[in-house]
Write a protein that holds these residues in place. Sequence first.
Motif, PDB file in Angstrom:
ATOM      1  N   HIS A 196      45.672 -47.429  54.823  1.00  0.00           N
ATOM      2  CA  HIS A 196      46.236 -48.570  55.267  1.00  0.00           C
ATOM      3  C   HIS A 196      45.998 -49.611  54.200  1.00  0.00           C
ATOM      4  CE1 HIS A 196      42.997 -50.994  56.863  1.00  0.00           C
ATOM      5  NE2 HIS A 196      42.332 -49.776  57.269  1.00  0.00           N
ATOM      6  N   HIS A 197      47.052 -50.663  54.356  1.00  0.00           N
ATOM      7  CA  HIS A 197      47.200 -51.603  53.273  1.00  0.00           C
ATOM      8  C   HIS A 197      46.064 -52.759  53.666  1.00  0.00           C
ATOM      9  CE1 HIS A 197      49.106 -55.652  51.803  1.00  0.00           C
ATOM     10  NE2 HIS A 197      48.375 -55.113  50.764  1.00  0.00           N
ATOM     11  N   CYS A 228      54.922 -48.434  58.999  1.00  0.00           N
ATOM     12  CA  CYS A 228      54.472 -48.648  60.416  1.00  0.00           C
ATOM     13  C   CYS A 228      54.645 -47.549  61.163  1.00  0.00           C
ATOM     14  CB  CYS A 228      54.868 -49.929  60.952  1.00  0.00           C
ATOM     15  SG  CYS A 228      54.432 -50.207  62.670  1.00  0.00           S
ATOM     16  N   VAL A 233      48.586 -51.716  61.580  1.00  0.00           N
ATOM     17  CA  VAL A 233      48.347 -51.132  60.178  1.00  0.00           C
ATOM     18  C   VAL A 233      49.700 -50.535  59.339  1.00  0.00           C
ATOM     19  CG1 VAL A 233      46.065 -50.834  60.514  1.00  0.00           C
ATOM     20  CG2 VAL A 233      47.688 -48.845  60.415  1.00  0.00           C
ATOM     21  N   TYR A 234      49.900 -51.029  58.098  1.00  0.00           N
ATOM     22  CA  TYR A 234      50.884 -50.433  57.244  1.00  0.00           C
ATOM     23  C   TYR A 234      50.146 -49.691  56.224  1.00  0.00           C
ATOM     24  CZ  TYR A 234      54.655 -50.518  53.886  1.00  0.00           C
ATOM     25  OH  TYR A 234      55.760 -49.807  53.017  1.00  0.00           O
ATOM     26  N   TYR A 235      50.653 -48.311  56.163  1.00  0.00           N
ATOM     27  CA  TYR A 235      50.284 -47.267  55.201  1.00  0.00           C
ATOM     28  C   TYR A 235      51.130 -47.700  53.977  1.00  0.00           C
ATOM     29  CZ  TYR A 235      48.181 -45.283  59.360  1.00  0.00           C
ATOM     30  OH  TYR A 235      47.595 -45.329  60.559  1.00  0.00           O
ATOM     31  N   TRP A 331      56.631 -53.939  56.951  1.00  0.00           N
ATOM     32  CA  TRP A 331      56.296 -53.574  58.352  1.00  0.00           C
ATOM     33  C   TRP A 331      57.085 -54.197  59.481  1.00  0.00           C
ATOM     34  CZ3 TRP A 331      53.692 -57.161  61.969  1.00  0.00           C
ATOM     35  CH2 TRP A 331      52.705 -56.264  63.067  1.00  0.00           C
TER      36      TRP A 331
END
Length: 704
Positions: A196-197, A228, A233-235, A331
């Motif tokens: 994730h970022h 998302c 989290v944002y991958y 996201w």
Amino acid sequence: MGRKVTMATCCLNQWALDFEGNCERILRSIEEAKAHGAKYRLGPELEICGYGCADHFYESDTLLHSFQVLRNLLESPVTQDIICDVGMPIMHHNVRYNCRVLFLNRKILLIRPKMLMANHGNYREVRWFSPWNKLRQVEEYFLPRMIQEVTGQVTSAVAVTSSCLVRGSRLNFVASPHIQMGRDGVEIFTNSSASHHELRKADQRVNLIKSATTKSGGIYLYANQRGCDGDRVYYDGCAMVAINGDVVAQGAQFSLDDVEVITATLDLEDVRSYRGELCQPQLESDFKPCHRVKVDFSLSGCDDVYLPTHQPIEWHFHTPEEEISLGPACWLWDYLRRSGQAGFLLPLSGGVDSSSTACIVHCMCVQLCRAVEGGNSRVLEDVRRVVGDESYHPQDPKQLCARVFTTCYMASENSSEDTRNRARDLANQIGSTHMNINIDVAVKGILGIFSAVTGRWPQFRASGGSARENLALQNVQARVRMVLAYLFAQLSLWARGRPGGLLVLGSANVDESLTGYFTKYDCSSADINPIGGISKTDLKRFLLHCAEQLQLTALRSILAAPPTAELEPLTDGRVSQTDEADMGMTYSELSVIGRLRKISKCGPFSMFCKLIHTWKDALSPSEVAQKVKRFFRMYSVNRHKMTTVTPSYHAESYSPDDNRFDLRPFLYNASWSWQFRCIDDQVSIIAFLSQSEREKMIRGAARR
């Protein structure tokens, strides 16, 4: 000569438990990989079911549906004549493993369980999976009947540190240890990930991948999820291919594309030449070679002399301000389009935090317009579905913003004209549908109910009221705003004759969450919060970036104004209350304290010991002690607020998110008597020392 190989890795925007959509995206990536001549395709971790299934991994349905998707992939003509590497959960001997399944032409080649579990920060893999501890051992796995019917196989190999020996090259499916495997002849390393970022993290990832092949050579493929998948989290993608320490192909870190395939053609002779000077034969007496799975398939062709190879490239890293404009915006879009709602509503106060949230939504609209202009038909389809107009074609971010974003300024008798004007000007520049709402009638109505029951009417401190009255009156205003925000989110589109509802956006930053400097169940209580994991310092830099790059000039007056909640009466029409005065410390100081608490694992005493050096030029030891004690009192008294805080985009490594990232009690002994006494003892010792002795002691401590 048959030494050049074309391989593909990818980023997929998978969604937890969306087996239909996940399967479709996997097939699209394989089709694109084949179209570019790839003979091997690597996908993200657990891509079949989605990485974020959490406790759904316990359910047998998740395993069943994953195998059903695997069967569809095996049967599809798209997957023929290419080695496919997909991720899914598998139960072996009644134990769940996080696995990768490699197959070719309707045959399972290998099932590779994960050996090193991610179990820090937001990751809880050992809750659902067991690590494979049988290094260099191979076991038989009995395939489900539905798979046997397709492959004609009863069993398949389950192993770690295995390699597929295809004609002319060797693939390995373990990320480490690279040097030992390289000496065993492994030439291609593959890494299937779900990373994730976090702000300022991309360079760490790239450097780790480059260093993996710098030491002993080799080709490295990295795949990652994107978007998302249903959580905080944002991958952030960044699929890449590296060879001998150089990156030769890279994917985007942030993108609205659901499928991105990265291919590279590389020469295996470059690996062999690189290793010829660096590597020596295995001399260890106890060395055990990798298990080989022999495959009658070649990654390279016979006549490849004129096939060009990819050359090293320079990786472009985004600045933190650019990351904030891209990651949270993507996201938000994933959340909006997958939630089935028609847009967002934001209480816009004219301050830094709510303005940051507004700018992120505007950045989302900018990205959507660019994607549509670039021919992304899937984004256009989603936009039309969100706005409820099948013929709509976004031409301009402001125009799109007016369709999907509603802002409202909720004024009270304590609000100033300055903040009202700043909110209005920003709304005009980004294009949101803006409303002015006065909450005084609602506030007086609630206080009237209290007065009717108790016979008392609370007063602000400025009018002679107590601290309890003052705080309660502030909280009433804040909570009324939350109730009204949800009312307008549900019915404002109905009032305009449009279908659907709006998601309420929050705007509390990570530093306010850390200290609890917000009202429980106020406007910080929303559906989602894109800035809840970002510091005030980074948000100010982000707004400056937006002012310069997006020509949002209204942001300059917002940045120049002191942060204030405007919950106490004005003095001569001016704000009398500021956030930093209330907290007793600046936002920049809070960022330092937050990193020491979470990243450096500091309690009150160790934090004091560090800060007397860090802040020695600005504060005396006794002043440092007061700030540390004030912080921990605020933190412990308000920690209960984190149990109900709005789900926020995870962007900062010192986030106090109580859901998974920062697990702590929410009922503390807020006196911290033992800890604070240790601090006071040290302050007393330092006070008795002369200036020269004090400096000598501090220098000595710093050297130690």
